[in-house]
Write an enzyme that holds these catalytic residues in place. Sequence first.
Site, mmCIF file in Angstrom:
data_model
loop_
_atom_site.group_PDB
_atom_site.id
_atom_site.type_symbol
_atom_site.label_atom_id
_atom_site.label_comp_id
_atom_site.label_asym_id
_atom_site.label_seq_id
_atom_site.Cartn_x
_atom_site.Cartn_y
_atom_site.Cartn_z
ATOM 1 N N THR A 277 -3.933 -0.855 9.817
ATOM 2 C CA THR A 277 -2.477 -0.943 9.940
ATOM 3 C C THR A 277 -1.991 0.001 11.058
ATOM 4 O O THR A 277 -2.295 1.193 11.038
ATOM 5 C CB THR A 277 -1.817 -0.554 8.602
ATOM 6 N N GLU B 242 -4.487 -3.732 -3.649
ATOM 7 C CA GLU B 242 -3.328 -2.939 -4.055
ATOM 8 C C GLU B 242 -3.369 -2.533 -5.524
ATOM 9 O O GLU B 242 -3.142 -1.375 -5.859
ATOM 10 C CB GLU B 242 -2.038 -3.710 -3.719
ATOM 11 N N SER C 173 0.831 -1.205 0.000
ATOM 12 C CA SER C 173 0.000 0.000 0.000
ATOM 13 C C SER C 173 0.867 1.257 0.000
ATOM 14 O O SER C 173 0.517 2.273 -0.603
ATOM 15 C CB SER C 173 -0.918 0.025 1.230
ATOM 16 N N SER D 278 -4.471 1.864 3.041
ATOM 17 C CA SER D 278 -4.370 0.637 3.831
ATOM 18 C C SER D 278 -5.540 -0.259 3.481
ATOM 19 O O SER D 278 -6.701 0.156 3.640
ATOM 20 C CB SER D 278 -4.395 0.976 5.334
ATOM 21 N N GLY D 279 -5.257 -1.455 3.016
ATOM 22 C CA GLY D 279 -6.331 -2.367 2.639
ATOM 23 C C GLY D 279 -7.318 -2.597 3.770
ATOM 24 O O GLY D 279 -8.518 -2.409 3.604
ATOM 25 N N SER D 280 -6.796 -2.977 4.919
ATOM 26 C CA SER D 280 -7.668 -3.288 6.061
ATOM 27 C C SER D 280 -8.193 -2.032 6.755
ATOM 28 O O SER D 280 -9.212 -2.079 7.432
ATOM 29 C CB SER D 280 -6.876 -4.103 7.094
ATOM 30 N N GLY D 281 -7.454 -0.926 6.623
ATOM 31 C CA GLY D 281 -7.800 0.273 7.392
ATOM 32 C C GLY D 281 -7.411 0.143 8.850
ATOM 33 O O GLY D 281 -7.814 0.942 9.686
#
Lengths: 179, 179, 179, 179
Positions: free
Chosen positions: C97, C146, C53, C92-95
Amino acid sequence: MFILIGEILPHIAKNIELLMEFEYDENLKNKLNSFLDAIINAKNIFVFGVGRSGLVGKAFAMRLMHLGFNAYVVGETICPSFKEGDLLIVISGSGETTLTKEIAKKADNVVAITCNIPNTLAKISNIWIPICISKNEYLPLGTAFEFMAFIFLDVVVALLMKRLGISENEMKDRHCNLQ
Amino acid sequence: MFILIGEILPHIAKNIELLMEFEYDENLKNKLNSFLDAIINAKNIFVFGVGRSGLVGKAFAMRLMHLGFNAYVVGETICPSFKEGDLLIVISGSGETTLTKEIAKKADNVVAITCNIPNTLAKISNIWIPICISKNEYLPLGTAFEFMAFIFLDVVVALLMKRLGISENEMKDRHCNLQ
Amino acid sequence: MFILIGEILPHIAKNIELLMEFEYDENLKNKLNSFLDAIINAKNIFVFGVGRSGLVGKAFAMRLMHLGFNAYVVGETICPSFKEGDLLIVISGSGETTLTKEIAKKADNVVAITCNIPNTLAKISNIWIPICISKNEYLPLGTAFEFMAFIFLDVVVALLMKRLGISENEMKDRHCNLQ
Amino acid sequence: MFILIGEILPHIAKNIELLMEFEYDENLKNKLNSFLDAIINAKNIFVFGVGRSGLVGKAFAMRLMHLGFNAYVVGETICPSFKEGDLLIVISGSGETTLTKEIAKKADNVVAITCNIPNTLAKISNIWIPICISKNEYLPLGTAFEFMAFIFLDVVVALLMKRLGISENEMKDRHCNLQ
């Protein structure tokens, strides 16, 4: 203007003399010894710092690789997972840098290199290496800590070479040859 | 303004369809196959690119590490010496980037990922992966090449997972866990 | 083996089609519009992300510089102080990190680009850009997020070029010419 | 083991004393003065080095930013185009690093910081800053050059602070505050 060199270099030299305490002071000598043992016994060694402390950490990580250790820089591309038996070395002048504390909290085997004033990283680390510095208005922000940490870690490289019998040629052989 | 999304996304999708040629075209299929073999047979894999091509290379190097390969990024701190049996993967849209050519000249086992127009990196590499792209005024500079290389290399990761029987969980286990 | 390309590319293409929702869905369209305004109105734009990311964020920051914006990457050498009027873009993929959340908490004007499931970064940001993805076992870890974020941000570059009337030549003129 | 600290630190201190020549030697004094003028007069300042020399360069570039200069690191994300009126500072112990020479050849206003033995970078630069060092088997590879360059450049920061009347507080105000 050039008067300043004559003012600032002796001040820098005086700082470097402070590192002699790692030979004379029994407590510091033990800490240094534990630090060397931790490096030698680690499966993988991770290094982290923010800003100029991070650059000092990278300079050290590169030499660890030259010495034959499995060294990684947290935040660089190929940094793997931290596992049991690994070691994290963090560098922070204040010992209070947010990101460095967050990362240190996630590892269970940490050496912290900070200034010699008690701080969070010192408290949460397994081995605390306190660097005593003498400030000066022309060594702004963390400057004195940073060159002291740089030189201290070059001394650690020298000690590892001696203890493990590693020659400069072996290190040269591992040095990146594509650039 | 938003008319543009409707123009640009189909163009991007059309680009991605071009990658199907790596399945349909015998020559490209063989190149891809040789690329996979070169990765699997390498002792260490080095990746390099300048600018956004370098970022694409780093994204791939990280996945190679997750897959269990010894991957390094040239220019990062702990990149070691390139030795016999190692592989260098270079990425450059034009195939004419100065630093990338200098580095490729120093390695003797090189895969070059570039656009599909003959170029210096293509010529000096052992395996040339030509990426066919369709440009557009709103995909400025190397944009089309870069997302195509990004996606192509994610496809390579998928092929390596399948061929080597590596699960997502194994990769997760190697993923950096300190950040 | 090569059957896989024919399986994985259509899946990637399907993912990219999902980005059309930024044109069709009124809520997403408004979010995108606010994002463009935030970029155009910012004095300085800071970008941050961890891992791949972060690489996607750097690829976008480079284009922001080419477009003429004052863009910085948090963690790179010359990143200055965040001040009033500045904008932080986090990816951030998950939100979730850790480091990304810590950095976002320190800024008061944040755009978060994450997956479309409610998360901490979404909650603490001023503008949340949710990216809808379709996973697949051969798109391991954050892969789908990503490349979607990479392409979404290239679309944002296209929209900024069009809205501000910036040509590819102007961007080329700002492109680093020393490498 | 600890005998070594008592051997190596005095050697490091002796090295640092060598920097006093930049005050005593008229030729070196003029070179230093020209270097300061070049920094002060540049529109943008670019810094580059490979390996630990590159880390030393980044540490200096960060301070240039803190001092209020437009500083960039070649190879980092947001490095723009080098134009007339700009300055490139390169750092290389040998003065023969391939990538550093390639980059220096592309700029027309270059300061080279290298060892004091004549070399290619010295020859092709506009201002050559030769750093005199004293080697030692326990200061492997470029170690002595690197800490000398680090400290020399911290002295340059001190001289710039004094000459331009910049306080530590101003520098602190520009220091990255998101990490």
